[in-house]
Design a protein around this motif. Structure first.
Motif, PDB file in Angstrom:
ATOM      1  N   UNK A 120      39.102  92.172  23.973  1.00 22.79           N
ATOM      2  CA  UNK A 120      38.659  91.128  24.841  1.00 22.79           C
ATOM      3  C   UNK A 120      37.970  90.015  23.739  1.00 22.79           C
ATOM      4  N   UNK A 121      38.531  90.054  22.763  1.00 22.23           N
ATOM      5  CA  UNK A 121      38.086  89.218  21.559  1.00 22.23           C
ATOM      6  C   UNK A 121      37.994  87.496  22.030  1.00 22.23           C
ATOM      7  N   UNK A 122      39.095  87.268  22.345  1.00 22.06           N
ATOM      8  CA  UNK A 122      39.411  85.868  22.756  1.00 22.06           C
ATOM      9  C   UNK A 122      38.265  85.381  23.760  1.00 22.06           C
ATOM     10  N   UNK A 123      38.280  86.444  25.115  1.00 22.16           N
ATOM     11  CA  UNK A 123      37.068  86.063  25.873  1.00 22.16           C
ATOM     12  C   UNK A 123      35.773  85.800  25.373  1.00 22.16           C
ATOM     13  N   UNK A 124      35.652  86.569  24.236  1.00 18.74           N
ATOM     14  CA  UNK A 124      34.064  86.648  23.625  1.00 18.74           C
ATOM     15  C   UNK A 124      33.960  85.168  22.979  1.00 18.74           C
ATOM     16  N   UNK A 125      35.039  84.818  22.100  1.00 19.61           N
ATOM     17  CA  UNK A 125      34.898  83.501  21.729  1.00 19.61           C
ATOM     18  C   UNK A 125      34.898  82.335  22.695  1.00 19.61           C
ATOM     19  N   UNK A 126      35.298  82.636  23.849  1.00 17.53           N
ATOM     20  CA  UNK A 126      35.374  81.625  24.940  1.00 17.53           C
ATOM     21  C   UNK A 126      33.667  81.535  25.325  1.00 17.53           C
ATOM     22  N   UNK A 127      33.073  82.432  25.511  1.00 14.28           N
ATOM     23  CA  UNK A 127      31.696  82.587  25.763  1.00 14.28           C
ATOM     24  C   UNK A 127      30.920  82.153  24.864  1.00 14.28           C
ATOM     25  N   UNK A 128      31.237  82.320  23.415  1.00 15.41           N
ATOM     26  CA  UNK A 128      30.262  81.414  22.394  1.00 15.41           C
ATOM     27  C   UNK A 128      30.372  80.113  22.366  1.00 15.41           C
ATOM     28  N   UNK A 129      31.721  79.512  22.968  1.00 12.36           N
ATOM     29  CA  UNK A 129      32.026  78.050  22.898  1.00 12.36           C
ATOM     30  C   UNK A 129      30.940  77.235  23.827  1.00 12.36           C
ATOM     31  N   UNK A 130      30.417  78.179  24.856  1.00 13.52           N
ATOM     32  CA  UNK A 130      29.593  77.530  25.729  1.00 13.52           C
ATOM     33  C   UNK A 130      28.279  76.754  24.885  1.00 13.52           C
ATOM     34  N   UNK A 131      28.065  77.199  23.744  1.00  9.59           N
ATOM     35  CA  UNK A 131      26.889  76.898  22.854  1.00  9.59           C
ATOM     36  C   UNK A 131      25.556  77.541  23.106  1.00  9.59           C
ATOM     37  N   UNK A 132      25.400  78.100  24.131  1.00  8.00           N
ATOM     38  CA  UNK A 132      24.083  78.674  24.300  1.00  8.00           C
ATOM     39  C   UNK A 132      23.839  80.101  23.517  1.00  8.00           C
ATOM     40  N   UNK A 133      24.913  80.631  22.954  1.00 10.97           N
ATOM     41  CA  UNK A 133      24.819  81.891  22.269  1.00 10.97           C
ATOM     42  C   UNK A 133      24.318  81.661  20.769  1.00 10.97           C
ATOM     43  N   UNK A 134      23.350  82.323  20.431  1.00 11.25           N
ATOM     44  CA  UNK A 134      22.983  82.201  18.916  1.00 11.25           C
ATOM     45  C   UNK A 134      23.054  83.225  17.903  1.00 11.25           C
ATOM     46  N   UNK A 135      23.097  84.539  18.691  1.00  8.18           N
ATOM     47  CA  UNK A 135      23.331  85.755  17.981  1.00  8.18           C
ATOM     48  C   UNK A 135      24.103  86.632  18.519  1.00  8.18           C
ATOM     49  N   UNK A 136      24.849  87.428  17.988  1.00  2.48           N
ATOM     50  CA  UNK A 136      25.694  88.543  18.534  1.00  2.48           C
ATOM     51  C   UNK A 136      25.600  89.819  17.663  1.00  2.48           C
ATOM     52  N   UNK A 137      24.993  90.688  18.453  1.00  2.00           N
ATOM     53  CA  UNK A 137      24.752  92.220  17.835  1.00  2.00           C
ATOM     54  C   UNK A 137      26.093  92.951  17.916  1.00  2.00           C
ATOM     55  N   UNK A 138      26.426  93.484  16.895  1.00  2.00           N
ATOM     56  CA  UNK A 138      27.718  94.305  16.732  1.00  2.00           C
ATOM     57  C   UNK A 138      27.305  95.608  16.988  1.00  2.00           C
ATOM     58  N   UNK A 139      27.579  96.400  18.177  1.00  2.00           N
ATOM     59  CA  UNK A 139      27.179  97.570  18.624  1.00  2.00           C
ATOM     60  C   UNK A 139      28.337  98.739  18.577  1.00  2.00           C
ATOM     61  N   UNK A 140      29.385  98.221  17.693  1.00  2.00           N
ATOM     62  CA  UNK A 140      30.581  99.439  17.736  1.00  2.00           C
ATOM     63  C   UNK A 140      30.175 100.375  16.935  1.00  2.00           C
TER      64      UNK A 140
END
Ligand SMILES: [Zn+2]
Length: 198
Positions: A120-140
Motif C-alpha cells: 500500500x505504498x501508493x496510498x502512503x504517498x497520497x497521505x503524505x501529499x496532504x502536507x500534514x505529515x512531517x515524520x514517518x517511522x519505519x517499523x518494518x
C-alpha cells in the motif's frame, strides 16, 4: 468425514495447533455447554463479516475510518509504517505512541514475487501529499525484507521531503515486532534513529 473429524481438520489448520491439540479442542467444545459452542461459532463468523481493513491506514476495524484515524487527539504529523495490521495492536499496547499508522500489508520480497506495487505504498504517498505529515517511522521487522522495504521507503520519503526514522534499536535482529515485549518496543520508539539513503 464425520462432523468431529471435520472440526479437527479445520482446527489443525490454525497456526501453532497440531493434530493432537486440535483433537483436544474438539472434544472440549463437544463437552462444553451448547451456549459456548454457539458463541464460539458466532464470534468466528462475525470476525470475518464485520472486521475490515481501515480505508486510510489498513488497521483492522469495525468502523471505517478506524478509531485511531478518527481520533482528534492523535498527532497527525507522524505516521508509523508497519508490515501488517496486527502490528498496530502491538505498538498500541505500549501506550508510547500517539501518532497515526500505515499498514503495508507485507514487505518487498523478490523471492516471493512481492514488489512495491503489491503493497500500500501508493496510498502512503497520497497521505503524505496532504502536507500534514512531517515524520514517518519505519517499523518494518528487522529482517532482510523488512530492511529492504525500509530503505526503499526512505528514498521515496526524501523525495517527498518527509523525515524518516527507523524503529530497530533493541529489537532482536530477525525477530518479529509481534514477538517483542512491550518494554522493548517502547524503548525502540523513544530511541528511533533518523535515516537517509546515503
Ligand atoms: Zn485507520
Amino acid at each position: 468425514m464425520t462432523v468431529l473429524d471435520s472440526l479437527i481438520k479445520q482446527l489443525s489448520r490454525l497456526p501453532g495447533v497440531g493434530r493432537k491439540s486440535a483433537v483436544r479442542m474438539a472434544y472440549h467444545i463437544l463437552r462444553a455447554d451448547e451456549g459456548y459452542a454457539a458463541a464460539l461459532a458466532e464470534s468466528i463468523v462475525h470476525l470475518r463479516q464485520r472486521i475490515r481493513p481501515c480505508s486510510v491506514c489498513g488497521n483492522y476495524t469495525e468502523a471505517d475510518p478506524c478509531d485511531i484515524c478518527s481520533d482528534p487527539s492523535r498527532d497527525r504529523s507522524i505516521i508509523c509504517v508497519v508490515e501488517q495490521a496486527q502490528d498496530i495492536a502491538v505498538l498500541e499496547s505500549t501506550r508510547e505512541y500517539r501518532g497515526l499508522y500505515h499498514a503495508l500489508t507485507g514487505v518487498i520480497s523478490p523471492i516471493d514475487g512481492v514488489g512495491p506495487d503489491d503493497l500500500t505504498i501508493g496510498r502512503l504517498l497520497e497521505r503524505l501529499r496532504g502536507g500534514e505529515v512531517t515524520e514517518v517511522i519505519l517499523a518494518t521487522n528487522p529482517t532482510v525484507e523488512g530492511d529492504t522495504t525500509a530503505l526503499y521507503l526512505v528514498r521515496l520519503l526524501e523525495r517527498e521531503g518527509v523525515k524518516a526514522s527507523r524503529l530497530a534499536l533493541g529489537l532482536p535482529v530477525g525477530g518479529d515486532l509481534e514477538y517483542a515485549d512491550r518494554l522493548t518496543i517502547a524503548r525502540s520508539l523513544r530511541g528511533r534513529t533518523a535515516l537517509s539513503s546515503d
